[in-house]
Design an enzyme around this catalytic site. Structure first.
Site, PDB file in Angstrom:
ATOM      1  N   CYS A  40      17.795  97.810  32.634  1.00 59.18           N
ATOM      2  CA  CYS A  40      16.752  97.483  33.633  1.00 59.18           C
ATOM      3  C   CYS A  40      16.500  98.659  34.580  1.00 59.18           C
ATOM      4  CB  CYS A  40      17.175  96.280  34.463  1.00 59.18           C
ATOM      5  SG  CYS A  40      17.464  94.810  33.528  1.00 59.18           S
ATOM      6  N   ASP A  64      13.845  85.091  16.158  1.00 60.21           N
ATOM      7  CA  ASP A  64      14.234  86.498  16.236  1.00 60.21           C
ATOM      8  C   ASP A  64      13.914  87.167  14.899  1.00 60.21           C
ATOM      9  OD1 ASP A  64      16.179  88.153  18.347  1.00 60.21           O
ATOM     10  OD2 ASP A  64      16.084  88.999  16.327  1.00 60.21           O
TER      11      ASP A  64
HETATM   12  N1  SAJ Z   1      24.805 100.630  40.662  1.00 63.99           N
HETATM   13  C1  SAJ Z   1      25.240 101.612  41.541  1.00 63.99           C
HETATM   14  N2  SAJ Z   1      25.307 101.326  42.878  1.00 63.99           N
HETATM   15  C2  SAJ Z   1      24.930 100.104  43.367  1.00 63.99           C
HETATM   16  C3  SAJ Z   1      24.485  99.121  42.456  1.00 63.99           C
HETATM   17  C4  SAJ Z   1      24.435  99.401  41.105  1.00 63.99           C
HETATM   18  O1  SAJ Z   1      25.580 102.728  41.136  1.00 63.99           O
HETATM   19  O2  SAJ Z   1      25.029  99.906  44.571  1.00 63.99           O
HETATM   20  C5  SAJ Z   1      24.720 100.946  39.237  1.00 63.99           C
HETATM   21  C6  SAJ Z   1      25.585 100.050  38.366  1.00 63.99           C
HETATM   22  O3  SAJ Z   1      26.870 100.600  38.213  1.00 63.99           O
HETATM   23  C7  SAJ Z   1      24.816 100.059  37.050  1.00 63.99           C
HETATM   24  C8  SAJ Z   1      23.366 100.212  37.477  1.00 63.99           C
HETATM   25  O4  SAJ Z   1      23.389 100.715  38.808  1.00 63.99           O
HETATM   26  O5  SAJ Z   1      25.178 101.180  36.268  1.00 63.99           O
HETATM   27  C9  SAJ Z   1      22.582  98.906  37.454  1.00 63.99           C
HETATM   28  O6  SAJ Z   1      23.360  97.964  38.144  1.00 63.99           O
HETATM   29  P1  SAJ Z   1      22.728  96.527  38.623  1.00 63.99           P
HETATM   30  O7  SAJ Z   1      23.727  95.904  39.520  1.00 63.99           O
HETATM   31  O8  SAJ Z   1      21.377  96.724  39.135  1.00 63.99           O
HETATM   32  O9  SAJ Z   1      22.755  95.644  37.291  1.00 63.99           O
HETATM   33  P2  SAJ Z   1      21.666  95.410  36.175  1.00 63.99           P
HETATM   34  O10 SAJ Z   1      21.167  96.649  35.572  1.00 63.99           O
HETATM   35  O11 SAJ Z   1      22.268  94.390  35.285  1.00 63.99           O
HETATM   36  O12 SAJ Z   1      20.439  94.790  36.994  1.00 63.99           O
HETATM   37  C10 SAJ Z   1      20.180  93.424  36.930  1.00 63.99           C
HETATM   38  C11 SAJ Z   1      18.717  93.321  37.259  1.00 63.99           C
HETATM   39  N3  SAJ Z   1      18.268  91.993  36.950  1.00 63.99           N
HETATM   40  C12 SAJ Z   1      17.029  91.841  36.424  1.00 63.99           C
HETATM   41  O13 SAJ Z   1      16.290  92.767  36.156  1.00 63.99           O
HETATM   42  C13 SAJ Z   1      16.622  90.455  36.153  1.00 63.99           C
HETATM   43  C14 SAJ Z   1      18.469  93.625  38.721  1.00 63.99           C
HETATM   44  O14 SAJ Z   1      17.125  93.255  39.065  1.00 63.99           O
HETATM   45  C15 SAJ Z   1      19.402  92.832  39.590  1.00 63.99           C
HETATM   46  O15 SAJ Z   1      19.154  93.152  40.963  1.00 63.99           O
HETATM   47  C16 SAJ Z   1      20.814  93.239  39.226  1.00 63.99           C
HETATM   48  O16 SAJ Z   1      21.015  92.779  37.866  1.00 63.99           O
HETATM   49  C17 SAJ Z   1      21.815  92.577  40.159  1.00 63.99           C
HETATM   50  O17 SAJ Z   1      21.411  92.138  41.249  1.00 63.99           O
HETATM   51  O18 SAJ Z   1      22.999  92.578  39.809  1.00 63.99           O
END
Ligand code: SAJ
Length: 448
Positions: free
Chosen positions: A277, A45
């Site tokens: 992401c 890093d």
């Molecule tokens: N969110 C909503 N409504 C939903 C789902 C999520 O408003 O139905 C919001 C969450 O509150 C958050 C944002 O979207 O603010 C992103 O949420 P997320 O569940 O997608 O979580 P992340 O950003 O951590 O996404 C990661 C990603 N992983 C990778 O890129 C390797 C995503 O591809 C995954 O699908 C996601 O995790 C997951 O499945 O939880």
């Protein structure tokens, strides 16, 4: 040469040495995963602070999931350094897990990908047989466009002196079920043999399937559209959460009804879409589409819906205060949750900040309680509540992040300490009926 294939790839079967460049939310768990899988690991890093913390056996990232698995000082096969050259000289495989953010004007920022490539390729000698793999989320073409010029700059030839490939990270903070030892992976490379070599390497890391999917751009595209699809699906329910209340329909009733169809995919409306992401990756696809003159209209429209959700919620909150005769510029509003999603200690791109900024510009007094975050992450205009049981004198509570700690507070106790008992469920995670029975005046996203 003995022990090598015609591509100069080591065909030794004993454990390979793997270098991971970038020890953040993705790189550090990846390095630990390869160590646990029996590899000799070199983690690099640029931050001396990060290297020092890891070498003390502590966790420099905001992901508490890995607090307990950071290798102790002196662990065998665990080498953490700020010197890329050490990793290049000791490793056959180098994985690059650096940030791929967007600039303030929402354009892809590839500076970390390029600087990591610079630091690696300048240390690689001819006929090295080394494989350099990009794991960060990008748009199709970035790996080749960013790294082939650097390979040439250092007098190397791709496919002869060094090989490049792409294997997107699929790391989900706070989700052990899809951890780095379990999640399926895809690999793209310029050469099939390199791809198949990487399949064998990553198959030692994860119990998930590992597929060689052909050229690098296929793997780059697969990863970015995984998140584009998610952003579009979330945008749909967010747009419906704006429409249905105007039709005197509760979106939750509609989503529950639609979910009885065998292939309806469930998403929930919210205050907005945060994280490093989902709100970021679509801009990479938008950029690449623009480069070939094909506007990504649906992807852009979905981003616009999600990016403006905090302002939509702000307008609803202002209406709530107005109809309950609370002057916005003298109101006390308590935000429950600040992290970008439930159960994580990560506030990157959190929609809470956009909502708080809009409230602040209306002279609303804002307080926040988020038990997952340290007090130093908040903007100066936010008053941090340390003990939710001492919170008092508020006119409106807004559930911004669906942490279980926020859902399970003592609502009866808080009710007695409110100036006005108004509550807005920004994630549709609260028991509205129970709150109504306590005496709260309840509002919720997507609810008339
Ligand atoms: N969110 C909503 N409504 C939903 C789902 C999520 O408003 O139905 C919001 C969450 O509150 C958050 C944002 O979207 O603010 C992103 O949420 P997320 O569940 O997608 O979580 P992340 O950003 O951590 O996404 C990661 C990603 N992983 C990778 O890129 C390797 C995503 O591809 C995954 O699908 C996601 O995790 C997951 O499945 O939880």
């Amino acid at each position: 040469m003995s022990g090598e294939t015609k591509l100069g790839l080591s065909n030794k079967n004993e454990i390979a040495s793997v270098g991971i460049i970038g020890l953040g939310y993705v790189g550090l768990p990846t390095a630990i995963g390869f160590l646990d899988a029996g590899f000799n690991v070199w983690g690099v890093d640029v931050s001396e602070r990060v290297v020092e913390i890891i070498n003390r056996g502590e966790n420099p990232t905001g992901d508490p999931e890995i607090n307990d698995i950071i290798p102790k000082p002196g662990t065998k096969n665990w080498n953490i350094t700020t010197d890329t050259r050490e990793a290049v000289e000791n490793c056959e495989i180098l994985l690059v897990t650096v940030p791929t953010p967007v600039t303030p004007d929402l354009k892809p920022d590839l500076k970390y990908v390029i600087s990591a490539g610079e630091n690696i390729f300048k240390c690689i000698s001819s006929n090295s047989g080394k494989i350099v793999v990009l794991e960060s989320t990008v748009y199709p073409g970035v790996t080749a466009q960013s790294w082939l010029p650097l390979i040439e700059k250092y007098g190397l030839k791709e496919g002869v002196d060094v090989h490049i490939a792409y294997c997107p990270e699929r790391f989900n903070p706070g989700d052990e079920a899809n951890g780095v030892r379990k999640v399926a992976r895809v690999i793209g490379s310029l050469n099939k043999e390199v791809g198949e070599k990487l399949v064998s390497i990553y198959s030692k890391l994860t119990v998930g399937r590992v597929d060689y999917v052909g050229k690098i751009e296929v793997a780059e595209a697969a990863k970015v559209i995984e998140n584009v699809q998610r952003d579009i699906n979330i945008a749909l329910v967010n747009e419906l959460a704006r429409i249905f209340p105007a039709l005197n329909i509760d979106i939750e009733d509609v989503l529950n009804a639609a979910a009885t169809k065998w292939n309806f995919h469930g998403y929930t409306p919210g205050v907005g879409v945060g994280g490093h992401c989902i709100p970021v990756d679509p801009y990479y696809m938008i950029q690449r589409a623009e480069q070939v003159g094909i506007p990504a209209e649906l992807i852009s429209a979905a981003r616009a819906v999600n990016r403006t959700m905090p302002l939509h919620v702000f307008s609803v909150l202002k209406e709530i205060l107005y109809t309950n005769e609370v002057p916005a510029n003298n109101s006390n509003v308590l935000l429950l949750g600040w992290s970008y999603k439930a159960e994580v200690r990560d506030h990157r791109e959190t929609p809470a900040e956009h909502l708080a900024l809009a409230l602040n510009e209306s002279n609303v007094n804002i307080s926040v309680w988020d038990p997952h975050l340290e007090n130093d992450v908040y903007p100066e205009y936010v008053n941090v509540i340390d003990d939710i049981n001492a919170a008092e004198g508020f006119d409106l509570v807004v559930l911004v992040t669906g942490h279980s700690a926020c859902i399970d507070i003592d609502w009866g106790n808080l009710f007695t300490r409110m100036r006005k008992p108004l509550i807005y469920d920004g994630r549709r995670v609260l028991d509205i009926k129970k709150l109504d029975e306590i005496g709260w005046k309840t509002y919720a996203i997507g609810k008339p």
